[in-house]
Scaffold this motif. Structure first.
Motif, PDB file in Angstrom:
ATOM      1  N   ARG A 173      63.494  38.020  28.885  1.00 26.89           N
ATOM      2  CA  ARG A 173      63.961  37.763  27.512  1.00 26.89           C
ATOM      3  C   ARG A 173      64.224  39.064  26.767  1.00 26.89           C
ATOM      4  NH1 ARG A 173      61.808  32.663  24.506  1.00 26.89           N
ATOM      5  NH2 ARG A 173      62.075  34.153  22.835  1.00 26.89           N
ATOM      6  N   LEU A 174      63.305  40.030  26.891  1.00 25.31           N
ATOM      7  CA  LEU A 174      63.489  41.318  26.236  1.00 25.31           C
ATOM      8  C   LEU A 174      64.709  42.049  26.792  1.00 25.31           C
ATOM      9  CD1 LEU A 174      59.768  42.468  26.105  1.00 25.31           C
ATOM     10  CD2 LEU A 174      61.231  42.049  24.116  1.00 25.31           C
ATOM     11  N   SER A 175      64.880  41.995  28.110  1.00 26.46           N
ATOM     12  CA  SER A 175      66.027  42.657  28.730  1.00 26.46           C
ATOM     13  C   SER A 175      67.344  42.076  28.224  1.00 26.46           C
ATOM     14  CB  SER A 175      65.956  42.525  30.258  1.00 26.46           C
ATOM     15  OG  SER A 175      64.831  43.195  30.782  1.00 26.46           O
ATOM     16  N   ALA A 176      67.371  40.753  28.051  1.00 26.65           N
ATOM     17  CA  ALA A 176      68.585  40.104  27.553  1.00 26.65           C
ATOM     18  C   ALA A 176      68.845  40.481  26.094  1.00 26.65           C
ATOM     19  CB  ALA A 176      68.453  38.589  27.695  1.00 26.65           C
ATOM     20  N   ARG A 177      67.781  40.530  25.261  1.00 23.34           N
ATOM     21  CA  ARG A 177      67.956  40.862  23.843  1.00 23.34           C
ATOM     22  C   ARG A 177      68.460  42.285  23.658  1.00 23.34           C
ATOM     23  NH1 ARG A 177      62.046  39.387  21.726  1.00 23.34           N
ATOM     24  NH2 ARG A 177      61.872  37.305  22.600  1.00 23.34           N
ATOM     25  N   TRP A 178      67.904  43.206  24.433  1.00 20.61           N
ATOM     26  CA  TRP A 178      68.208  44.627  24.253  1.00 20.61           C
ATOM     27  C   TRP A 178      69.246  45.136  25.244  1.00 20.61           C
ATOM     28  CZ3 TRP A 178      62.420  46.449  23.836  1.00 20.61           C
ATOM     29  CH2 TRP A 178      61.876  45.958  22.629  1.00 20.61           C
ATOM     30  N   ASN A 179      69.769  44.245  26.074  1.00 25.61           N
ATOM     31  CA  ASN A 179      70.770  44.632  27.072  1.00 25.61           C
ATOM     32  C   ASN A 179      70.252  45.786  27.930  1.00 25.61           C
ATOM     33  OD1 ASN A 179      73.254  44.419  28.397  1.00 25.61           O
ATOM     34  ND2 ASN A 179      74.214  45.944  27.071  1.00 25.61           N
ATOM     35  N   ALA A 180      69.003  45.674  28.356  1.00 24.14           N
ATOM     36  CA  ALA A 180      68.356  46.709  29.168  1.00 24.14           C
ATOM     37  C   ALA A 180      68.504  46.372  30.646  1.00 24.14           C
ATOM     38  CB  ALA A 180      66.877  46.828  28.806  1.00 24.14           C
ATOM     39  N   ALA A 181      68.883  47.376  31.438  1.00 26.37           N
ATOM     40  CA  ALA A 181      69.142  47.135  32.863  1.00 26.37           C
ATOM     41  C   ALA A 181      67.870  47.125  33.699  1.00 26.37           C
ATOM     42  CB  ALA A 181      70.093  48.199  33.403  1.00 26.37           C
ATOM     43  N   ASN A 182      66.796  47.769  33.220  1.00 23.18           N
ATOM     44  CA  ASN A 182      65.577  47.856  34.010  1.00 23.18           C
ATOM     45  C   ASN A 182      64.388  48.124  33.084  1.00 23.18           C
ATOM     46  OD1 ASN A 182      65.607  50.739  33.489  1.00 23.18           O
ATOM     47  ND2 ASN A 182      67.136  50.892  35.116  1.00 23.18           N
ATOM     48  N   ARG A 183      63.212  48.284  33.676  1.00 22.55           N
ATOM     49  CA  ARG A 183      62.000  48.460  32.871  1.00 22.55           C
ATOM     50  C   ARG A 183      61.960  49.821  32.181  1.00 22.55           C
ATOM     51  NH1 ARG A 183      57.071  45.228  35.907  1.00 22.55           N
ATOM     52  NH2 ARG A 183      58.275  43.325  36.300  1.00 22.55           N
ATOM     53  N   THR A 184      62.555  50.827  32.801  1.00 23.72           N
ATOM     54  CA  THR A 184      62.611  52.136  32.164  1.00 23.72           C
ATOM     55  C   THR A 184      63.373  52.054  30.848  1.00 23.72           C
ATOM     56  OG1 THR A 184      62.518  53.280  34.296  1.00 23.72           O
ATOM     57  CG2 THR A 184      63.391  54.525  32.427  1.00 23.72           C
TER      58      THR A 184
END
Length: 215
Positions: A173-184
């Motif tokens: 969910r966080l990755s989708a909200r922030w458009n983040a590709a990975n945990r880094t």
């Protein structure tokens, strides 16, 4: 190779170095800039020559206290791993950018004192007065703090009382909200948005408000 040939290849290498679009610098083992390409200088709002002698960690502020000292200790022991540091720095024209510095020790032989080939990856920018685009729940903030410490999914599950699938659900969910590709990228954005407190070890949630009604 004769001396003239060596000069030709050195000039070609420097030309390639200057044309690389990725911000790159060569530093001594203490982090002082020996050589920087135009892309690196542009991130600092100056020219390559003016970066010479500057400390790379003066230009790009580490987000995690203690991380740099652990890397320095590894270099003193001549460990030749790749090192990554989450950083932030003033953006040209105002605001703040955040990203990741990657440092690779390089030298002609294993016995030589290495130089550091430093590359900068820009992950995002926070403009002056901009509000975080999303709020996070206390559980999400705690998961992000655990990730910043290097926790695995299993450990984060134990610490938060969730199942591993539950932790993965929150991370997706966080990755989708922030458009983040990975945990880094998730951790870097959490610091940039104030979800994690900068300059604190161990990492903990910062002072930005989050939705206390969500779990």
């Amino acid at each position: 190779m004769d001396g003239q040939g060596a000069v030709v290849w050195r000039n070609r290498a420097l030309m390639l170095f200057d044309r690389v679009a990725v911000p790159v610098a060569v530093c001594d083992v203490y982090g002082a800039v020996l050589l920087a390409n135009p892309a690196m200088a542009a991130e600092c709002g100056t020219t390559p020559g003016r970066l010479r002698g500057r400390g790379v960690l003066e230009l790009f502020s580490p987000r995690e206290a203690g991380q740099v000292e652990r890397i320095a200790q590894a270099l003193r022991l001549r460990h030749r791993s790749r090192y990554q540091v989450s950083v932030r720095w003033p953006a040209p024209g105002g605001g703040e950018r955040y990203g990741e510095l990657t440092a690779d020790p390089v030298s002609d032989t294993a016995d030589d004192t290495p130089a550091l080939l430093v590359m900068l990856r820009v992950l995002g920018e926070r403009r002056p007065g901009a509000e975080p685009p999303v709020r996070v729940s206390p559980t999400e903030a705690r998961i992000l703090a655990l990730l910043a410490r290097g926790a695995t999914t299993a450990r984060a599950a134990r610490e938060t009382g969730l199942t591993p699938d539950g932790v993965t659900y929150h991370l997706r969910r966080l990755s989708a909200r922030w458009n983040a590709a990975n945990r880094t990228e998730l951790v870097a954005r959490a610091y940039a948005l104030g979800v994690l407190a900068p300059g604190v070890w161990p990492p903990r949630p910062g002072d930005e408000p989050w939705d206390a009604d969500r779990s």
